[in-house]
Scaffold this motif. Structure first.
Motif, PDB file in Angstrom:
ATOM      1  N   LYS A 192       0.818  -1.218   0.000  1.00  0.00           N
ATOM      2  CA  LYS A 192       0.000   0.000   0.000  1.00  0.00           C
ATOM      3  C   LYS A 192       0.856   1.274   0.000  1.00  0.00           C
ATOM      4  N   LYS A 193       1.819   1.357   0.913  1.00  0.00           N
ATOM      5  CA  LYS A 193       2.658   2.552   0.998  1.00  0.00           C
ATOM      6  C   LYS A 193       3.484   2.752  -0.267  1.00  0.00           C
ATOM      7  N   GLU A 194       3.831   1.640  -0.924  1.00  0.00           N
ATOM      8  CA  GLU A 194       4.658   1.715  -2.126  1.00  0.00           C
ATOM      9  C   GLU A 194       3.868   2.274  -3.309  1.00  0.00           C
ATOM     10  N   TYR A 195       2.668   1.735  -3.552  1.00  0.00           N
ATOM     11  CA  TYR A 195       1.909   2.262  -4.689  1.00  0.00           C
ATOM     12  C   TYR A 195       1.362   3.656  -4.405  1.00  0.00           C
ATOM     13  N   GLU A 196       1.114   3.960  -3.122  1.00  0.00           N
ATOM     14  CA  GLU A 196       0.679   5.320  -2.777  1.00  0.00           C
ATOM     15  C   GLU A 196       1.776   6.331  -3.107  1.00  0.00           C
ATOM     16  N   LYS A 197       3.013   5.973  -2.803  1.00  0.00           N
ATOM     17  CA  LYS A 197       4.135   6.880  -3.069  1.00  0.00           C
ATOM     18  C   LYS A 197       4.317   7.100  -4.569  1.00  0.00           C
ATOM     19  N   ILE A 198       4.199   6.034  -5.341  1.00  0.00           N
ATOM     20  CA  ILE A 198       4.338   6.148  -6.797  1.00  0.00           C
ATOM     21  C   ILE A 198       3.233   7.031  -7.375  1.00  0.00           C
ATOM     22  N   ILE A 199       2.015   6.834  -6.906  1.00  0.00           N
ATOM     23  CA  ILE A 199       0.885   7.649  -7.374  1.00  0.00           C
ATOM     24  C   ILE A 199       1.090   9.122  -7.002  1.00  0.00           C
ATOM     25  N   PHE A 200       1.426   9.361  -5.749  1.00  0.00           N
ATOM     26  CA  PHE A 200       1.587  10.745  -5.281  1.00  0.00           C
ATOM     27  C   PHE A 200       2.719  11.457  -6.015  1.00  0.00           C
ATOM     28  N   ASN A 201       3.828  10.757  -6.225  1.00  0.00           N
ATOM     29  CA  ASN A 201       4.983  11.364  -6.900  1.00  0.00           C
ATOM     30  C   ASN A 201       4.699  11.704  -8.359  1.00  0.00           C
ATOM     31  N   ASN A 202       3.780  10.959  -8.980  1.00  0.00           N
ATOM     32  CA  ASN A 202       3.536  11.140 -10.414  1.00  0.00           C
ATOM     33  C   ASN A 202       2.214  11.828 -10.742  1.00  0.00           C
ATOM     34  N   ILE A 203       1.221  11.656  -9.888  1.00  0.00           N
ATOM     35  CA  ILE A 203      -0.088  12.274 -10.131  1.00  0.00           C
ATOM     36  C   ILE A 203      -0.257  13.531  -9.286  1.00  0.00           C
ATOM     37  N   PRO A 207      -6.427   9.430  -3.984  1.00  0.00           N
ATOM     38  CA  PRO A 207      -7.889   9.536  -4.058  1.00  0.00           C
ATOM     39  C   PRO A 207      -8.530   9.780  -2.701  1.00  0.00           C
ATOM     40  N   LYS A 208      -9.536  10.624  -2.700  1.00  0.00           N
ATOM     41  CA  LYS A 208     -10.334  10.860  -1.504  1.00  0.00           C
ATOM     42  C   LYS A 208     -11.668  10.147  -1.702  1.00  0.00           C
ATOM     43  N   THR A 209     -11.774   8.995  -1.119  1.00  0.00           N
ATOM     44  CA  THR A 209     -12.954   8.165  -1.306  1.00  0.00           C
ATOM     45  C   THR A 209     -13.124   7.252  -0.103  1.00  0.00           C
ATOM     46  N   SER A 210     -14.125   6.407  -0.143  1.00  0.00           N
ATOM     47  CA  SER A 210     -14.367   5.488   0.971  1.00  0.00           C
ATOM     48  C   SER A 210     -13.294   4.409   1.006  1.00  0.00           C
ATOM     49  N   GLN A 211     -13.131   3.804   2.162  1.00  0.00           N
ATOM     50  CA  GLN A 211     -12.140   2.736   2.316  1.00  0.00           C
ATOM     51  C   GLN A 211     -12.442   1.578   1.373  1.00  0.00           C
ATOM     52  N   TYR A 214     -11.166   2.604  -2.083  1.00  0.00           N
ATOM     53  CA  TYR A 214      -9.824   3.200  -2.130  1.00  0.00           C
ATOM     54  C   TYR A 214      -8.861   2.420  -3.028  1.00  0.00           C
ATOM     55  N   TYR A 215      -8.832   1.119  -2.901  1.00  0.00           N
ATOM     56  CA  TYR A 215      -7.895   0.298  -3.683  1.00  0.00           C
ATOM     57  C   TYR A 215      -8.132   0.468  -5.184  1.00  0.00           C
ATOM     58  N   SER A 216      -9.381   0.358  -5.605  1.00  0.00           N
ATOM     59  CA  SER A 216      -9.699   0.461  -7.035  1.00  0.00           C
ATOM     60  C   SER A 216      -9.467   1.875  -7.564  1.00  0.00           C
ATOM     61  N   GLU A 217      -9.743   2.890  -6.718  1.00  0.00           N
ATOM     62  CA  GLU A 217      -9.502   4.268  -7.132  1.00  0.00           C
ATOM     63  C   GLU A 217      -8.008   4.556  -7.253  1.00  0.00           C
ATOM     64  N   LYS A 220      -6.873   3.218 -10.581  1.00  0.00           N
ATOM     65  CA  LYS A 220      -7.251   4.084 -11.712  1.00  0.00           C
ATOM     66  C   LYS A 220      -6.201   5.170 -11.928  1.00  0.00           C
ATOM     67  N   LEU A 221      -5.719   5.752 -10.836  1.00  0.00           N
ATOM     68  CA  LEU A 221      -4.668   6.772 -10.943  1.00  0.00           C
ATOM     69  C   LEU A 221      -3.343   6.143 -11.373  1.00  0.00           C
ATOM     70  N   PHE A 222      -3.038   5.001 -10.801  1.00  0.00           N
ATOM     71  CA  PHE A 222      -1.817   4.255 -11.127  1.00  0.00           C
ATOM     72  C   PHE A 222      -1.770   3.952 -12.622  1.00  0.00           C
ATOM     73  N   ASP A 223      -2.920   3.599 -13.174  1.00  0.00           N
ATOM     74  CA  ASP A 223      -3.024   3.216 -14.587  1.00  0.00           C
ATOM     75  C   ASP A 223      -2.744   4.386 -15.529  1.00  0.00           C
ATOM     76  N   GLU A 224      -2.835   5.607 -15.019  1.00  0.00           N
ATOM     77  CA  GLU A 224      -2.572   6.795 -15.844  1.00  0.00           C
ATOM     78  C   GLU A 224      -1.073   7.031 -16.057  1.00  0.00           C
ATOM     79  N   ILE A 225      -0.255   6.423 -15.228  1.00  0.00           N
ATOM     80  CA  ILE A 225       1.205   6.609 -15.305  1.00  0.00           C
ATOM     81  C   ILE A 225       1.767   5.682 -16.378  1.00  0.00           C
ATOM     82  N   SER A 226       2.776   6.124 -17.092  1.00  0.00           N
ATOM     83  CA  SER A 226       3.369   5.290 -18.149  1.00  0.00           C
ATOM     84  C   SER A 226       4.024   4.053 -17.555  1.00  0.00           C
ATOM     85  N   ILE A 227       4.062   2.982 -18.305  1.00  0.00           N
ATOM     86  CA  ILE A 227       4.628   1.714 -17.823  1.00  0.00           C
ATOM     87  C   ILE A 227       6.119   1.858 -17.530  1.00  0.00           C
TER      88      ILE A 227
END
Length: 284
Positions: A192-203, A207-211, A214-217, A220-227
């Motif tokens: 969790k902390k790892e993908y959160e950091k990648i999302i925050f650093n790049n996006i 996401p501000k949503t329900s628990q 949260y994972y699926s949201e 969605k952001l993760f998927d916007e980053i280039s491979i």
């Protein structure tokens, strides 16, 4: 008989067995193995007995631990540096578990096939590994080599052989293969902390949503980053998973236990206890 020997030695070289020995100076599996395979065991130091049983394993019963420990000693400690390279083990990827992963500038999966293993699942395992890493290598015995050479002839998969002399012979270096990288599989490998950091650093935000969502949201952001960015960021995060005291590790851990202790998250007191244990005498 061969299966039984492999099982005994497999149980011996585990965190639970070594931790039990360090703490209590006794363990049923260790005592049974020493009495079964070695003579004149009384008044010998644990360090010497572990060394002898390990050498016996290298000659007669090369279980998976022997392969893993050899890879760590020969590649991570022999060719690379503990400061710049990180190893991982039993990393769940898809429906497979990577035996040994080494990460420095790039990530390489080493899939182990010992003398007792079949090659039945290898194709599926390789497919899984290529979804997360660009380099895959099979480490095997001399008996399996020819079969593997033919099987992997037109692939970019590397082949290393653990020879009868327990050296690593490079038959084919792994080549880069990036066409199968899969964002969804990489996302599941990350904590969790790892993908959160990648999302925050790049996006720039999380996401501000329900628990519940949260994972699926997050995905969605993760998927916007280039491979390409995802893969590089993933390697950086995975490298941080292991943190060892390099000096104590080098000073106190014998060759035979390098792999086990590397993944045991030892603190200074643990290294001191290990040193005392290894120099103490086995009671028989």
């Amino acid at each position: 008989m061969e299966y039984e020997n492999n099982l005994i030695l497999k149980r011996l070289f585990t965190k639970n067995t070594i931790n039990d020995l360090v703490k209590n100076r006794k363990n049923d599996t260790f005592t049974y193995a020493i009495n079964r395979y070695l003579n004149e065991t009384k008044a010998q130091k644990y360090n010497d007995l572990i060394s002898k049983i390990y050498k016996l394993s290298g000659k007669q019963y090369r279980m998976e631990y022997f392969y893993k420990n050899t890879l760590l000693n020969k590649l991570l400690l022999g060719k690379h540096s503990l400061k710049t390279t990180t190893a991982l083990t039993e990393l769940a990827i898809g429906k497979s578990k990577a035996d040994f992963v080494m990460i420095n500038g790039k990530g390489i999966v080493y899939e182990i096939k010992t003398e007792l293993d079949t090659l039945e699942r290898l194709e599926n395992q390789i497919q899984d590994y290529y979804k997360v890493f660009k380099y895959v290598c099979v480490v095997t015995c001399e008996e399996h080599y020819e079969k593997l050479r033919k099987k992997l002839l037109n692939t970019k998969v590397g082949i290393y052989v653990l020879t009868k002399r327990n050296t690593i012979s490079v038959k084919k270096e792994p080549e880069e293969e990036e066409s199968f990288l899969d964002k969804k599989v990489i996302f599941k490998v990350l904590r969790k902390k790892e993908y959160e950091k990648i999302i925050f650093n790049n996006i720039g935000y999380l996401p501000k949503t329900s628990q519940f969502k949260y994972y699926s949201e997050c995905y969605k952001l993760f998927d916007e980053i280039s491979i390409e960015v995802i893969h590089k960021s993933m390697l950086n995060e995975l490298k941080k998973r292991i943190n060892i005291d390099i000096q104590d590790y080098k000073n106190y851990v014998p060759y035979e236990l390098k792999f086990l202790i590397y993944f045991s998250q030892y603190k200074k007191k643990d290294y001191e206890n290990l040193k005392i244990f290894l120099q103490s005498e086995f009671g028989g």
